[in-house]
Write a protein that holds these residues in place. Sequence first.
Motif, PDB file in Angstrom:
ATOM      1  N   THR A 110       0.843  -1.184   0.000  1.00 51.20           N
ATOM      2  CA  THR A 110       0.000   0.000   0.000  1.00 51.20           C
ATOM      3  C   THR A 110       0.883   1.241   0.000  1.00 51.20           C
ATOM      4  OG1 THR A 110      -0.095   0.109   2.414  1.00 51.20           O
ATOM      5  CG2 THR A 110      -1.800  -1.192   1.308  1.00 51.20           C
ATOM      6  N   CYS A 111       0.335   2.354  -0.471  1.00 48.38           N
ATOM      7  CA  CYS A 111       1.116   3.594  -0.542  1.00 48.38           C
ATOM      8  C   CYS A 111       1.067   4.312   0.804  1.00 48.38           C
ATOM      9  CB  CYS A 111       0.612   4.483  -1.668  1.00 48.38           C
ATOM     10  SG  CYS A 111      -1.179   4.716  -1.682  1.00 48.38           S
ATOM     11  N   SER A 112       1.539   3.635   1.844  1.00 46.50           N
ATOM     12  CA  SER A 112       1.586   4.187   3.187  1.00 46.50           C
ATOM     13  C   SER A 112       2.948   4.838   3.420  1.00 46.50           C
ATOM     14  CB  SER A 112       1.328   3.075   4.214  1.00 46.50           C
ATOM     15  OG  SER A 112       0.056   2.489   3.996  1.00 46.50           O
ATOM     16  N   LEU A 113       3.009   5.760   4.380  1.00 49.17           N
ATOM     17  CA  LEU A 113       4.208   6.569   4.625  1.00 49.17           C
ATOM     18  C   LEU A 113       4.973   6.058   5.839  1.00 49.17           C
ATOM     19  CD1 LEU A 113       5.867   9.159   3.963  1.00 49.17           C
ATOM     20  CD2 LEU A 113       4.324  10.392   5.506  1.00 49.17           C
ATOM     21  N   VAL A 114       6.265   5.736   5.656  1.00 46.49           N
ATOM     22  CA  VAL A 114       7.111   5.167   6.705  1.00 46.49           C
ATOM     23  C   VAL A 114       8.147   6.185   7.145  1.00 46.49           C
ATOM     24  CG1 VAL A 114       8.633   3.254   7.337  1.00 46.49           C
ATOM     25  CG2 VAL A 114       6.842   2.908   5.609  1.00 46.49           C
ATOM     26  N   ALA A 115       8.359   6.283   8.474  1.00 46.08           N
ATOM     27  CA  ALA A 115       9.383   7.175   9.033  1.00 46.08           C
ATOM     28  C   ALA A 115      10.397   6.352   9.817  1.00 46.08           C
ATOM     29  CB  ALA A 115       8.742   8.216   9.951  1.00 46.08           C
ATOM     30  N   VAL A 116      11.696   6.526   9.482  1.00 42.65           N
ATOM     31  CA  VAL A 116      12.766   5.851  10.229  1.00 42.65           C
ATOM     32  C   VAL A 116      13.879   6.845  10.516  1.00 42.65           C
ATOM     33  CG1 VAL A 116      12.300   3.531   9.339  1.00 42.65           C
ATOM     34  CG2 VAL A 116      13.840   5.042   8.080  1.00 42.65           C
ATOM     35  N   PRO A 153      12.283   2.791  13.882  1.00 46.38           N
ATOM     36  CA  PRO A 153      11.016   3.507  13.700  1.00 46.38           C
ATOM     37  C   PRO A 153      10.978   4.860  14.413  1.00 46.38           C
ATOM     38  CG  PRO A 153      10.635   1.218  14.347  1.00 46.38           C
ATOM     39  CD  PRO A 153      12.092   1.475  14.532  1.00 46.38           C
ATOM     40  N   VAL A 154      10.363   5.819  13.768  1.00 44.99           N
ATOM     41  CA  VAL A 154      10.082   7.136  14.352  1.00 44.99           C
ATOM     42  C   VAL A 154       8.566   7.293  14.390  1.00 44.99           C
ATOM     43  CG1 VAL A 154      10.257   9.628  14.052  1.00 44.99           C
ATOM     44  CG2 VAL A 154      12.232   8.173  13.538  1.00 44.99           C
ATOM     45  N   THR A 155       8.014   7.575  15.550  1.00 42.76           N
ATOM     46  CA  THR A 155       6.565   7.614  15.687  1.00 42.76           C
ATOM     47  C   THR A 155       5.922   8.709  14.829  1.00 42.76           C
ATOM     48  OG1 THR A 155       4.718   7.745  17.251  1.00 42.76           O
ATOM     49  CG2 THR A 155       6.616   9.157  17.695  1.00 42.76           C
ATOM     50  N   VAL A 156       4.763   8.398  14.255  1.00 46.01           N
ATOM     51  CA  VAL A 156       3.952   9.381  13.532  1.00 46.01           C
ATOM     52  C   VAL A 156       2.590   9.501  14.211  1.00 46.01           C
ATOM     53  CG1 VAL A 156       5.092   9.064  11.306  1.00 46.01           C
ATOM     54  CG2 VAL A 156       3.174   7.574  11.938  1.00 46.01           C
ATOM     55  N   SER A 157       2.543   9.081  15.480  1.00 46.37           N
ATOM     56  CA  SER A 157       1.275   8.995  16.211  1.00 46.37           C
ATOM     57  C   SER A 157       1.207  10.011  17.337  1.00 46.37           C
ATOM     58  CB  SER A 157       1.132   7.581  16.794  1.00 46.37           C
ATOM     59  OG  SER A 157      -0.001   7.478  17.616  1.00 46.37           O
ATOM     60  N   TRP A 158       0.000  10.541  17.552  1.00 47.73           N
ATOM     61  CA  TRP A 158      -0.233  11.411  18.717  1.00 47.73           C
ATOM     62  C   TRP A 158       0.137  10.680  19.999  1.00 47.73           C
ATOM     63  CZ3 TRP A 158      -0.602  16.343  18.286  1.00 47.73           C
ATOM     64  CH2 TRP A 158      -1.338  16.959  17.276  1.00 47.73           C
ATOM     65  N   SER A 159       0.001   9.364  19.988  1.00 46.40           N
ATOM     66  CA  SER A 159       0.234   8.573  21.202  1.00 46.40           C
ATOM     67  C   SER A 159       1.700   8.557  21.610  1.00 46.40           C
ATOM     68  CB  SER A 159      -0.228   7.119  20.974  1.00 46.40           C
ATOM     69  OG  SER A 159       0.627   6.465  20.042  1.00 46.40           O
ATOM     70  N   ARG A 208       4.436   2.755  16.119  1.00 42.75           N
ATOM     71  CA  ARG A 208       3.506   3.274  15.120  1.00 42.75           C
ATOM     72  C   ARG A 208       4.202   4.325  14.246  1.00 42.75           C
ATOM     73  NH1 ARG A 208      -1.499   3.729  19.406  1.00 42.75           N
ATOM     74  NH2 ARG A 208      -2.531   4.915  17.753  1.00 42.75           N
ATOM     75  N   ASN A 209       4.987   3.838  13.287  1.00 43.12           N
ATOM     76  CA  ASN A 209       5.796   4.730  12.444  1.00 43.12           C
ATOM     77  C   ASN A 209       5.310   4.776  11.001  1.00 43.12           C
ATOM     78  OD1 ASN A 209       6.723   2.038  11.887  1.00 43.12           O
ATOM     79  ND2 ASN A 209       8.619   2.876  11.043  1.00 43.12           N
ATOM     80  N   ILE A 210       4.094   4.286  10.765  1.00 40.77           N
ATOM     81  CA  ILE A 210       3.521   4.310   9.417  1.00 40.77           C
ATOM     82  C   ILE A 210       2.168   5.010   9.444  1.00 40.77           C
ATOM     83  CG2 ILE A 210       2.603   2.918   7.517  1.00 40.77           C
ATOM     84  CD1 ILE A 210       4.553   0.731   8.228  1.00 40.77           C
ATOM     85  N   ILE A 211       2.008   6.020   8.573  1.00 40.12           N
ATOM     86  CA  ILE A 211       0.684   6.609   8.323  1.00 40.12           C
ATOM     87  C   ILE A 211       0.085   5.829   7.159  1.00 40.12           C
ATOM     88  CG2 ILE A 211      -0.618   8.665   7.678  1.00 40.12           C
ATOM     89  CD1 ILE A 211       1.566  10.384   8.847  1.00 40.12           C
ATOM     90  N   VAL A 212      -0.984   5.105   7.427  1.00 39.91           N
ATOM     91  CA  VAL A 212      -1.577   4.192   6.438  1.00 39.91           C
ATOM     92  C   VAL A 212      -2.179   4.990   5.280  1.00 39.91           C
ATOM     93  CG1 VAL A 212      -3.306   2.374   6.098  1.00 39.91           C
ATOM     94  CG2 VAL A 212      -1.969   2.456   8.207  1.00 39.91           C
ATOM     95  N   TRP A 213      -2.180   4.389   4.121  1.00 37.00           N
ATOM     96  CA  TRP A 213      -2.650   5.052   2.893  1.00 37.00           C
ATOM     97  C   TRP A 213      -4.001   5.725   3.061  1.00 37.00           C
ATOM     98  CZ3 TRP A 213      -7.219   3.714   0.517  1.00 37.00           C
ATOM     99  CH2 TRP A 213      -7.796   2.519   0.921  1.00 37.00           C
ATOM    100  N   MET A 214      -4.928   5.065   3.780  1.00 35.92           N
ATOM    101  CA  MET A 214      -6.297   5.567   3.864  1.00 35.92           C
ATOM    102  C   MET A 214      -6.495   6.598   4.970  1.00 35.92           C
ATOM    103  SD  MET A 214      -7.908   2.011   5.364  1.00 35.92           S
ATOM    104  CE  MET A 214      -9.605   2.467   5.009  1.00 35.92           C
ATOM    105  N   ASP A 215      -5.447   6.944   5.694  1.00 35.81           N
ATOM    106  CA  ASP A 215      -5.482   7.959   6.745  1.00 35.81           C
ATOM    107  C   ASP A 215      -5.858   9.317   6.135  1.00 35.81           C
ATOM    108  OD1 ASP A 215      -4.188  10.204   8.303  1.00 35.81           O
ATOM    109  OD2 ASP A 215      -3.700   8.556   9.676  1.00 35.81           O
ATOM    110  N   HIS A 216      -6.815  10.008   6.757  1.00 32.71           N
ATOM    111  CA  HIS A 216      -7.290  11.295   6.239  1.00 32.71           C
ATOM    112  C   HIS A 216      -7.045  12.434   7.229  1.00 32.71           C
ATOM    113  CE1 HIS A 216     -10.146  10.383   2.613  1.00 32.71           C
ATOM    114  NE2 HIS A 216      -8.985   9.780   2.496  1.00 32.71           N
TER     115      HIS A 216
END
Length: 614
Positions: free
Chosen positions: A125-131, A137-143, A148-156
């Motif tokens: 999937t065309c999801s976004l990965v941060a390292v 992994p580098v977190t992309v989450s509010w948590s 959780r270092n991937i923003i999934v493709w369907m994330d809006h």
Amino acid sequence: MSGSQRREWSDQTPLLVPLQRWHHQQIQHHSRLSSSVEMSTPPPPLRSVFLGVDVGTGSARAGLFDDDGRLLGSASSPIQIWKDGDCIEQSSTDIWLAICTAVKAACSLANISGEEVTSLGFAATCSLVAVDSDGQPVTVSWSGDTRRNIIVWMDHRAVQQAERINSSNSPVLQYCGGAVSPEMQPPKLLWVKENLQESWSMAFRWMDLSDWLSYRATGDDTRSLCTTVCKWTYLGHAHMQQINEKDSRDMEACGWDDDFWEEIGLGDLVDSHHSKIGRSVAFPGHALGSGLTPGAAKELGLVAGTPVGTSLIDAHAGGVGVMESVPVSDSEAKDVDKEAICHRMVLVCGTSTCHMAISQSKLFIPGVWGPFWSAMVPQYWLTEGGQSATGALLDYIIENHVASPHLANRAASRRISIFELLNEILESMKQELGSPFLAALTDDIHVFPDFHGNRSPIADPKSKGMICGLSLDTSEKQLALLYLATVQGIAYGTRHIVEHCNAHGHKINTLLACGGLAKNSLFVQEHADIIGYPIILPRENESVLLGAAILGAVASKKYSTMREAMKALNSAGQVVYPSNEAKVKKYHDAKYRIFRELYEQQLSHRSIMVEALA
């Protein structure tokens, strides 16, 4: 897209016809073009075993294919996903472990040893990965959860950022239908910079998931023209005069528009020759590095040095795995052959549906992504339409109905899918009610399917789903009707995309369908009837896995170009023809008119409420 795997199907449609008949009725075919490789490899083994890996929305899958493109064995492993409103996240660590599990299981099921695997290709999937600089992994989450270092493709989450980027009117926007989607990477990157400053500072590489997989496997950070062009606004046609596919090598990334990144507030990504987003690019199927690293090979149960091809987004891999699945006429002239592939559109039908068509010249189509040069088939321009929720929408409609649990239990007791049971119920209702044809059962219920916005051709992420014709009925029969109306709504959306593309220069007259939903005979037949074109189903159901495997096959030098590999390994199965009854066409034309009017009503309602709150 995104997940291309859905439930299994066994029912057949009466309008499935033998391939030979298709050959006599309509011939339009193929040629040879291009995809890459300069790499010294040992002599190939006597038999080739091509391994393809696909990471969808809910699982990682692996499939092994022989020289004829036949599936030898496949396996899947679930992956974790976190959902919180518009924020949807995954873990690259979890995904890699799932891939290793799936690859070993597939080899075991096929009775293939790691030493026998000739090559490997990845799709995702065309999801976004941060390292970070160590690849961690580098977190992309509010948590703050570092997993959780991937923003999934369907994330809006990045709808507002997308709107701001689109207001820039940058020239790069004309190559993605005039506007970026919140599902693309620039809006997501801008969201992280504005909301997670610490993560933004820590991230050393931002990568599309399929690029990260090939990087994790080989240590080579060369990015794919597929991912960068389709999701990052990279201008692939900057390489048109510089190089051709057969001479492919790591190409310096000269297609970034630095002014665009500066203007939208992400100028820091231009630093160090775009090292965070891609310093070099390659055609899909280009051989990466020295193949599998010893560490990755050990984790996968394969051999170090196994060739790995530059990756594809999963939907695009589906296109590669199915687009040449039509009969071949040996007598066709080469120039006709080159054009024939441009009359086809591939529907990759899974969690979402992607609509892939290619052309020899660039076609700018408002509201439809592209034209993308060499993003799927090297040296062709790609047009990419899409519906953000199709399989996901059917699941939502069914699972949120009060009759669903009982229906699911009935289906499970018979060891069939809930969709197969719903199809049976609809056939029974047709007989009981004396309906002239099955589709006519929904004459008073209409579904507008934009429950997750409209990707194409309206390109309105704020568009909402609509259902017209509800009652207090909560029976299984009512659920069956709602299911049918939803399938039809999805098909009307595809008709809208096809008509829009043809109105802007395409000449599409044949559809090819793959993915889990293509195993549903009702889904395929309704699409054929509503669009009015024949739909070819591939011999192998796992077209995305085959497309991924083709990348490795080209990297291994078994084939010199992507087209050559596609023609060797793609194979047609059966053809679904549209109904030839005038009353069926008249019925769907009427429902399609209502479908188009529902969006106009929605815009009117939106305007009324904006005025009321002004």
